[in-house]
Structures are given as C-alpha cells and as structure tokens.
Design a protein around this motif. Sequence first.
Motif, PDB file in Angstrom:
ATOM      1  N   ALA A   1       0.727  -1.288   0.135  1.00 30.38           N
ATOM      2  CA  ALA A   1       0.003   0.089   0.033  1.00 30.38           C
ATOM      3  C   ALA A   1       0.711   1.282  -0.162  1.00 30.38           C
ATOM      4  CB  ALA A   1      -0.649   0.012   1.332  1.00 30.38           C
ATOM      5  N   SER A   2       1.962   1.215   0.337  1.00 31.87           N
ATOM      6  CA  SER A   2       2.851   2.544   0.535  1.00 31.87           C
ATOM      7  C   SER A   2       3.484   2.826  -0.978  1.00 31.87           C
ATOM      8  CB  SER A   2       4.099   2.030   1.522  1.00 31.87           C
ATOM      9  OG  SER A   2       4.874   1.069   1.168  1.00 31.87           O
ATOM     10  N   PHE A   3       3.449   1.908  -1.928  1.00 32.79           N
ATOM     11  CA  PHE A   3       3.945   2.135  -3.267  1.00 32.79           C
ATOM     12  C   PHE A   3       2.826   3.080  -3.930  1.00 32.79           C
ATOM     13  CE2 PHE A   3       6.382  -1.728  -2.604  1.00 32.79           C
ATOM     14  CZ  PHE A   3       7.796  -1.015  -2.645  1.00 32.79           C
ATOM     15  N   SER A   4       3.432   4.008  -4.621  1.00 35.18           N
ATOM     16  CA  SER A   4       2.576   4.761  -5.605  1.00 35.18           C
ATOM     17  C   SER A   4       2.234   3.842  -6.935  1.00 35.18           C
ATOM     18  CB  SER A   4       3.259   5.957  -6.033  1.00 35.18           C
ATOM     19  OG  SER A   4       4.333   5.792  -6.837  1.00 35.18           O
ATOM     20  N   ASN A   5       0.937   4.115  -7.279  1.00 35.29           N
ATOM     21  CA  ASN A   5       0.488   2.993  -8.498  1.00 35.29           C
ATOM     22  C   ASN A   5       0.763   3.604  -9.824  1.00 35.29           C
ATOM     23  OD1 ASN A   5      -0.300   1.066  -6.756  1.00 35.29           O
ATOM     24  ND2 ASN A   5      -2.146   2.297  -6.096  1.00 35.29           N
ATOM     25  N   PRO A   6       0.856   2.879 -10.896  1.00 38.13           N
ATOM     26  CA  PRO A   6       1.001   1.422 -10.713  1.00 38.13           C
ATOM     27  C   PRO A   6       2.456   1.030 -10.224  1.00 38.13           C
ATOM     28  CG  PRO A   6       1.173   2.236 -13.094  1.00 38.13           C
ATOM     29  CD  PRO A   6       0.861   3.281 -12.338  1.00 38.13           C
ATOM     30  N   PHE A   7       2.343  -0.085  -9.488  1.00 41.83           N
ATOM     31  CA  PHE A   7       3.611  -0.451  -8.944  1.00 41.83           C
ATOM     32  C   PHE A   7       4.327  -1.375 -10.150  1.00 41.83           C
ATOM     33  CE2 PHE A   7       5.689  -4.552  -7.216  1.00 41.83           C
ATOM     34  CZ  PHE A   7       6.474  -3.714  -6.529  1.00 41.83           C
ATOM     35  N   ARG A   8       5.776  -1.192 -10.337  1.00 42.82           N
ATOM     36  CA  ARG A   8       6.318  -1.461 -11.142  1.00 42.82           C
ATOM     37  C   ARG A   8       7.475  -2.519 -10.809  1.00 42.82           C
ATOM     38  NH1 ARG A   8       4.549   3.783 -12.314  1.00 42.82           N
ATOM     39  NH2 ARG A   8       4.083   4.342 -14.554  1.00 42.82           N
ATOM     40  N   VAL A   9       7.739  -3.680 -11.436  1.00 45.09           N
ATOM     41  CA  VAL A   9       8.880  -4.470 -11.034  1.00 45.09           C
ATOM     42  C   VAL A   9       9.138  -5.578 -11.949  1.00 45.09           C
ATOM     43  CG1 VAL A   9       7.245  -6.313 -10.068  1.00 45.09           C
ATOM     44  CG2 VAL A   9       9.462  -6.203  -9.015  1.00 45.09           C
ATOM     45  N   GLY A  10      10.411  -5.772 -12.161  1.00 43.57           N
ATOM     46  CA  GLY A  10      10.962  -6.972 -13.114  1.00 43.57           C
ATOM     47  C   GLY A  10      10.770  -8.090 -12.466  1.00 43.57           C
ATOM     48  N   ILE A  11      10.138  -9.140 -13.232  1.00 39.68           N
ATOM     49  CA  ILE A  11       9.956 -10.500 -12.945  1.00 39.68           C
ATOM     50  C   ILE A  11      10.921 -11.450 -13.966  1.00 39.68           C
ATOM     51  CG2 ILE A  11       8.236 -12.604 -12.954  1.00 39.68           C
ATOM     52  CD1 ILE A  11       7.671 -10.318 -10.773  1.00 39.68           C
ATOM     53  N   PRO A  12      12.065 -12.081 -13.179  1.00 42.18           N
ATOM     54  CA  PRO A  12      12.632 -13.271 -14.139  1.00 42.18           C
ATOM     55  C   PRO A  12      11.921 -14.634 -13.974  1.00 42.18           C
ATOM     56  CG  PRO A  12      13.808 -12.760 -12.262  1.00 42.18           C
ATOM     57  CD  PRO A  12      12.375 -11.789 -11.883  1.00 42.18           C
ATOM     58  N   ILE A  13      12.141 -15.292 -14.876  1.00 46.55           N
ATOM     59  CA  ILE A  13      11.726 -16.862 -14.645  1.00 46.55           C
ATOM     60  C   ILE A  13      12.535 -17.454 -15.511  1.00 46.55           C
ATOM     61  CG2 ILE A  13      10.110 -18.600 -15.055  1.00 46.55           C
ATOM     62  CD1 ILE A  13       7.845 -16.576 -15.098  1.00 46.55           C
ATOM     63  N   GLU A  14      13.046 -18.650 -14.963  1.00 51.70           N
ATOM     64  CA  GLU A  14      14.108 -19.625 -15.512  1.00 51.70           C
ATOM     65  C   GLU A  14      13.950 -20.936 -15.262  1.00 51.70           C
ATOM     66  OE1 GLU A  14      18.045 -18.201 -16.103  1.00 51.70           O
ATOM     67  OE2 GLU A  14      18.732 -19.739 -15.337  1.00 51.70           O
ATOM     68  N   ILE A  15      13.511 -21.933 -16.196  1.00 51.73           N
ATOM     69  CA  ILE A  15      13.175 -23.290 -15.815  1.00 51.73           C
ATOM     70  C   ILE A  15      13.756 -24.074 -16.967  1.00 51.73           C
ATOM     71  CG2 ILE A  15      10.886 -22.669 -14.745  1.00 51.73           C
ATOM     72  CD1 ILE A  15       9.569 -23.771 -17.401  1.00 51.73           C
ATOM     73  N   THR A  16      13.912 -25.405 -16.649  1.00 56.22           N
ATOM     74  CA  THR A  16      14.155 -26.429 -17.682  1.00 56.22           C
ATOM     75  C   THR A  16      13.070 -27.065 -18.110  1.00 56.22           C
ATOM     76  OG1 THR A  16      15.276 -27.799 -16.047  1.00 56.22           O
ATOM     77  CG2 THR A  16      16.721 -26.236 -17.384  1.00 56.22           C
ATOM     78  N   ASN A  17      12.890 -27.814 -19.163  1.00 49.67           N
ATOM     79  CA  ASN A  17      11.538 -28.781 -19.591  1.00 49.67           C
ATOM     80  C   ASN A  17      12.327 -29.677 -20.658  1.00 49.67           C
ATOM     81  OD1 ASN A  17       9.283 -28.842 -21.672  1.00 49.67           O
ATOM     82  ND2 ASN A  17       8.795 -29.241 -19.598  1.00 49.67           N
ATOM     83  N   ALA A  18      11.769 -30.780 -20.431  1.00 47.94           N
ATOM     84  CA  ALA A  18      12.243 -32.083 -21.299  1.00 47.94           C
ATOM     85  C   ALA A  18      11.574 -31.601 -22.485  1.00 47.94           C
ATOM     86  CB  ALA A  18      11.894 -33.308 -20.795  1.00 47.94           C
ATOM     87  N   SER A  19      12.338 -31.981 -23.744  1.00 47.69           N
ATOM     88  CA  SER A  19      11.700 -31.650 -25.221  1.00 47.69           C
ATOM     89  C   SER A  19      10.601 -32.789 -25.361  1.00 47.69           C
ATOM     90  CB  SER A  19      12.640 -31.783 -26.131  1.00 47.69           C
ATOM     91  OG  SER A  19      13.283 -33.005 -26.338  1.00 47.69           O
ATOM     92  N   GLY A  20      10.734 -33.825 -24.900  1.00 48.18           N
ATOM     93  CA  GLY A  20       9.851 -34.858 -24.947  1.00 48.18           C
ATOM     94  C   GLY A  20       9.401 -35.422 -26.386  1.00 48.18           C
ATOM     95  N   GLY A  21      10.291 -35.103 -27.403  1.00 52.12           N
ATOM     96  CA  GLY A  21       9.899 -35.513 -28.866  1.00 52.12           C
ATOM     97  C   GLY A  21      10.367 -34.291 -29.719  1.00 52.12           C
ATOM     98  N   THR A  22      10.056 -34.331 -31.004  1.00 48.51           N
ATOM     99  CA  THR A  22      10.568 -33.393 -31.930  1.00 48.51           C
ATOM    100  C   THR A  22       9.328 -32.871 -32.592  1.00 48.51           C
ATOM    101  OG1 THR A  22      10.426 -35.242 -33.580  1.00 48.51           O
ATOM    102  CG2 THR A  22      12.712 -34.864 -32.441  1.00 48.51           C
ATOM    103  N   SER A  23       8.277 -32.839 -31.894  1.00 46.91           N
ATOM    104  CA  SER A  23       7.215 -32.161 -32.442  1.00 46.91           C
ATOM    105  C   SER A  23       7.227 -30.801 -31.916  1.00 46.91           C
ATOM    106  CB  SER A  23       5.631 -32.736 -32.107  1.00 46.91           C
ATOM    107  OG  SER A  23       5.639 -33.974 -32.549  1.00 46.91           O
ATOM    108  N   ALA A  24       6.595 -29.704 -32.643  1.00 50.18           N
ATOM    109  CA  ALA A  24       6.727 -28.220 -32.215  1.00 50.18           C
ATOM    110  C   ALA A  24       6.151 -28.072 -30.791  1.00 50.18           C
ATOM    111  CB  ALA A  24       5.957 -27.636 -33.428  1.00 50.18           C
TER     112      ALA A  24
END
Lengths: 50, 168
Positions: B112-135
Amino acid sequence: MIELWKLDEAIRKLNPTVATIRGDIAYDKDENVVEYNKAAAEAEAIKDTQ
Amino acid sequence: MALTQVQSGMIGSVSASSVTTGTLPAAQAVSGSIIQVAQYLNYTYASTTNSSFTATGYAVTITPKSASSTMLITCSISASQSASNGGGYFTIYKNGSNLAGANGYSTMYSNASFSNPFRVGIPIEITNASGGTSAITYEIYFKTNTVGTVGINQDSTASSITVMEIAP
C-alpha cells in the motif's frame, strides 16, 4: 501522451466486461473480443488526469 | 576430368580442431551445448484482471531437433500492478498446459505504501524436457490475486521469452 495504465483504466471503466487487454484488443473473461471505442477511452483517460 | 587417388594413410581420424567448415548435425552436438535458440521480445502492453491464468501473447514456438533435449526457458517480464495490495502471478504454459503449480513460478505484490502502478521486473528460468520432436509453444501467462490489474510493459518497456535447446 496518455499513459498506458490510464488508458487501461479508462477502457475498463467504460467497458466493465473487459478482463484482458493485449495490445489494442480487449477480451472478456472468456477470451471473447470486446469491441470498444478507443477515442472515447482516450478522452476518458485524459479527463482523469485533468 | 581430375581424379583423386586415395593413398595409404589418407583415411583415418581427423582432429575436431581441423574441421573449420560445415554444420554439425544436432545428433553429434556435444552434450550440454546449445543446439538452437528462439526468442520473442516485444513492447506490446498487456493486462488482465482475471484471477485465473490468462495468456499474455508472449510466446515462442520451437521444434526440437532431438527428442531427448533439455529446453531452457527464460523470461524477463516488465510487470506492473495498478492497485495497492494487488498481486500478480506469472507462469509458463507448454502447448496450453501450465508447467507450474496453481500460482505459477513467480509473484509480485504491491504494498500500500507504493505509488501506483507498482512496477517490478520478474525473471523466470526453468528447464523442461523436449519429449519429442514435435513443435512446442511456450507462452507466458499471468493472473491477479483478485485485486487490481496486473500488466506488462508499462512505460514503453519490453518483456521477452527465450527458449534454448540443449543437446542431450
């Protein structure tokens, strides 16, 4: 220049069914396109800043 | 017509350092090396008041070269929240299915103490198996905590999703 969040608020104020906006296209909660008047939204956004 | 005569000792192993031209097939790529990269970066604004995950429109489609590759997915999200005490959640969908739990991979909260709109950078980093050669299509999804509007790319900023295929 109108701030995006002001325009966003104006679109939602004038079109209460809008749930999501991607670029210039608005959608309801079921991802149906919601037609809106962009000029009216821009006027509303400017009004809110005056 | 010129002829080449193969002489004794000409055929044998060649040091990898001697190979300077051509394209190495993906199947011969060194384990752990990056086979291919795909990225979507854009400045387009998107927002939602939905409290269930909703597509941002930020997506990458990639066709794995190997069925047993690891896909490294990284996202850089320029996020915002319009309301005090408003929250936002971000996740990655693979071909329309959430790869994470009910609240995704990352969250933000506008005190509540932030002036709006509140801005922030969000990073996401994950791994996932390809599980095949389909798109495969990987896409960033977002939702609110039922308060306010969560958005991306306020102030003409950009968000991106990058997918790297890593050789098995």
